[in-house]
Design a protein around this motif. Sequence first.
Motif, PDB file in Angstrom:
ATOM      1  N   LEU A  30      22.943  21.675 -39.599  1.00 43.04           N
ATOM      2  CA  LEU A  30      23.061  20.246 -39.294  1.00 43.04           C
ATOM      3  C   LEU A  30      23.050  19.990 -37.787  1.00 43.04           C
ATOM      4  N   GLU A  31      23.732  20.825 -37.006  1.00 47.76           N
ATOM      5  CA  GLU A  31      23.698  20.663 -35.544  1.00 47.76           C
ATOM      6  C   GLU A  31      22.266  20.742 -35.035  1.00 47.76           C
ATOM      7  N   LEU A  32      21.539  21.741 -35.509  1.00 42.43           N
ATOM      8  CA  LEU A  32      20.159  21.914 -35.067  1.00 42.43           C
ATOM      9  C   LEU A  32      19.293  20.740 -35.495  1.00 42.43           C
ATOM     10  N   ARG A  33      19.449  20.288 -36.727  1.00 43.20           N
ATOM     11  CA  ARG A  33      18.664  19.145 -37.201  1.00 43.20           C
ATOM     12  C   ARG A  33      18.960  17.902 -36.369  1.00 43.20           C
ATOM     13  N   GLN A  34      20.252  17.695 -35.996  1.00 45.26           N
ATOM     14  CA  GLN A  34      20.581  16.554 -35.139  1.00 45.26           C
ATOM     15  C   GLN A  34      19.939  16.708 -33.762  1.00 45.26           C
ATOM     16  N   ALA A  35      19.960  17.909 -33.216  1.00 47.84           N
ATOM     17  CA  ALA A  35      19.341  18.145 -31.906  1.00 47.84           C
ATOM     18  C   ALA A  35      17.833  17.927 -31.969  1.00 47.84           C
ATOM     19  N   LEU A  36      17.200  18.390 -33.033  1.00 50.60           N
ATOM     20  CA  LEU A  36      15.748  18.263 -33.163  1.00 50.60           C
ATOM     21  C   LEU A  36      15.299  16.822 -33.371  1.00 50.60           C
ATOM     22  N   THR A  42      15.487   8.113 -27.542  1.00 52.88           N
ATOM     23  CA  THR A  42      16.505   7.970 -28.581  1.00 52.88           C
ATOM     24  C   THR A  42      17.774   7.360 -27.998  1.00 52.88           C
ATOM     25  N   VAL A  43      18.253   6.285 -28.617  1.00 53.65           N
ATOM     26  CA  VAL A  43      19.520   5.666 -28.207  1.00 53.65           C
ATOM     27  C   VAL A  43      20.496   5.552 -29.379  1.00 53.65           C
ATOM     28  N   GLU A  44      19.978   5.676 -30.585  1.00 55.52           N
ATOM     29  CA  GLU A  44      20.795   5.586 -31.785  1.00 55.52           C
ATOM     30  C   GLU A  44      20.583   6.843 -32.622  1.00 55.52           C
ATOM     31  N   SER A  45      21.647   7.346 -33.250  1.00 55.30           N
ATOM     32  CA  SER A  45      21.466   8.448 -34.189  1.00 55.30           C
ATOM     33  C   SER A  45      20.850   7.875 -35.462  1.00 55.30           C
ATOM     34  N   ASP A  46      19.934   8.628 -36.038  1.00 54.78           N
ATOM     35  CA  ASP A  46      19.195   8.143 -37.197  1.00 54.78           C
ATOM     36  C   ASP A  46      19.091   9.271 -38.222  1.00 54.78           C
ATOM     37  N   GLU A  47      19.817   9.137 -39.310  1.00 58.47           N
ATOM     38  CA  GLU A  47      19.796  10.160 -40.366  1.00 58.47           C
ATOM     39  C   GLU A  47      18.380  10.392 -40.884  1.00 58.47           C
ATOM     40  N   LYS A  48      17.552   9.358 -40.895  1.00 63.87           N
ATOM     41  CA  LYS A  48      16.190   9.480 -41.406  1.00 63.87           C
ATOM     42  C   LYS A  48      15.305  10.322 -40.481  1.00 63.87           C
ATOM     43  N   ALA A  49      15.694  10.461 -39.230  1.00 61.82           N
ATOM     44  CA  ALA A  49      14.889  11.222 -38.268  1.00 61.82           C
ATOM     45  C   ALA A  49      15.185  12.717 -38.313  1.00 61.82           C
ATOM     46  N   LEU A 109      23.918   8.714 -26.541  1.00 63.72           N
ATOM     47  CA  LEU A 109      23.710   7.848 -27.698  1.00 63.72           C
ATOM     48  C   LEU A 109      24.721   6.708 -27.707  1.00 63.72           C
ATOM     49  N   ASN A 110      24.268   5.564 -28.127  1.00 59.96           N
ATOM     50  CA  ASN A 110      25.122   4.374 -28.157  1.00 59.96           C
ATOM     51  C   ASN A 110      26.398   4.567 -28.966  1.00 59.96           C
ATOM     52  N   VAL A 111      26.339   5.366 -30.010  1.00 58.54           N
ATOM     53  CA  VAL A 111      27.494   5.540 -30.891  1.00 58.54           C
ATOM     54  C   VAL A 111      28.716   6.068 -30.131  1.00 58.54           C
ATOM     55  N   PHE A 112      28.502   6.791 -29.046  1.00 61.62           N
ATOM     56  CA  PHE A 112      29.624   7.350 -28.296  1.00 61.62           C
ATOM     57  C   PHE A 112      30.199   6.372 -27.279  1.00 61.62           C
ATOM     58  N   PHE A 113      29.540   5.230 -27.124  1.00 58.12           N
ATOM     59  CA  PHE A 113      30.005   4.220 -26.169  1.00 58.12           C
ATOM     60  C   PHE A 113      30.323   2.910 -26.869  1.00 58.12           C
ATOM     61  N   LEU A 127      32.805  11.328 -34.904  1.00 58.29           N
ATOM     62  CA  LEU A 127      32.724  12.716 -34.461  1.00 58.29           C
ATOM     63  C   LEU A 127      32.266  13.645 -35.588  1.00 58.29           C
ATOM     64  N   GLU A 128      32.722  13.395 -36.805  1.00 55.89           N
ATOM     65  CA  GLU A 128      32.322  14.228 -37.944  1.00 55.89           C
ATOM     66  C   GLU A 128      30.853  14.050 -38.290  1.00 55.89           C
ATOM     67  N   ARG A 129      30.319  12.851 -38.111  1.00 56.65           N
ATOM     68  CA  ARG A 129      28.900  12.600 -38.388  1.00 56.65           C
ATOM     69  C   ARG A 129      27.994  13.141 -37.296  1.00 56.65           C
ATOM     70  N   ASN A 130      28.496  13.279 -36.106  1.00 55.92           N
ATOM     71  CA  ASN A 130      27.692  13.677 -34.955  1.00 55.92           C
ATOM     72  C   ASN A 130      28.168  15.033 -34.431  1.00 55.92           C
ATOM     73  N   ILE A 131      27.963  16.070 -35.232  1.00 57.98           N
ATOM     74  CA  ILE A 131      28.555  17.369 -34.915  1.00 57.98           C
ATOM     75  C   ILE A 131      27.858  18.104 -33.776  1.00 57.98           C
ATOM     76  N   PHE A 132      26.666  17.674 -33.378  1.00 62.21           N
ATOM     77  CA  PHE A 132      26.012  18.313 -32.229  1.00 62.21           C
ATOM     78  C   PHE A 132      26.728  17.942 -30.925  1.00 62.21           C
ATOM     79  N   LEU A 133      27.608  16.961 -30.973  1.00 63.36           N
ATOM     80  CA  LEU A 133      28.327  16.502 -29.784  1.00 63.36           C
ATOM     81  C   LEU A 133      29.085  17.640 -29.103  1.00 63.36           C
TER      82      LEU A 133
END
Length: 155
Positions: A30-36, A42-49, A109-113, A127-133
């Motif tokens: 999941l960390e790698l998929r979020q990084a990729l 990119t300004v927003e995290s997107d599960e579809k991406a 990413l906007n989610v952290f601000f 934090l749990e959804r964005n584990i690459f943080l």
Amino acid sequence: MYDKTMKRIEGQENDDVQLAKMTSIPLTALELRQALAIERDTVESDEKALPDGDLVISVCGGLVIINQETDVICLTHYTTQEYLKRHQDEHFPTAQRGSSRTCLIYLSLNVFFSDHVSNDGEQVAILERNIFLDYASRSWDIHAAGESEDGPNIQ
């Protein structure tokens, strides 16, 4: 054998080649998929991406596996690491800069601000959804410094 595998990887579609070359850091799937999923704008995290985990493994030409116990994507054999290290300049000339850029974009990413986080529960959920943080915050500077002896070169 590794030369042939790298030629097969580099003979794929450009997006798949870039995906394979970014899969060089031991992270959970999941960390790698979020990084990729991170791109320059990119300004927003997107599960579809998030790229499919099986696709990530597939485009790497058999050089990586997912450790079923730890869910970490890792190289198949220690000789793979040795080969990649010896041929880094040839196959991955900008890997450190790219990894540093990915980490910095992720950290931005906007989610952290977000001003709308009203309680600790919401913060924990983010934090749990964005584990690459965790990796991004600990490693961006290491990648930036690793690109050249002159220091960071982030473009």
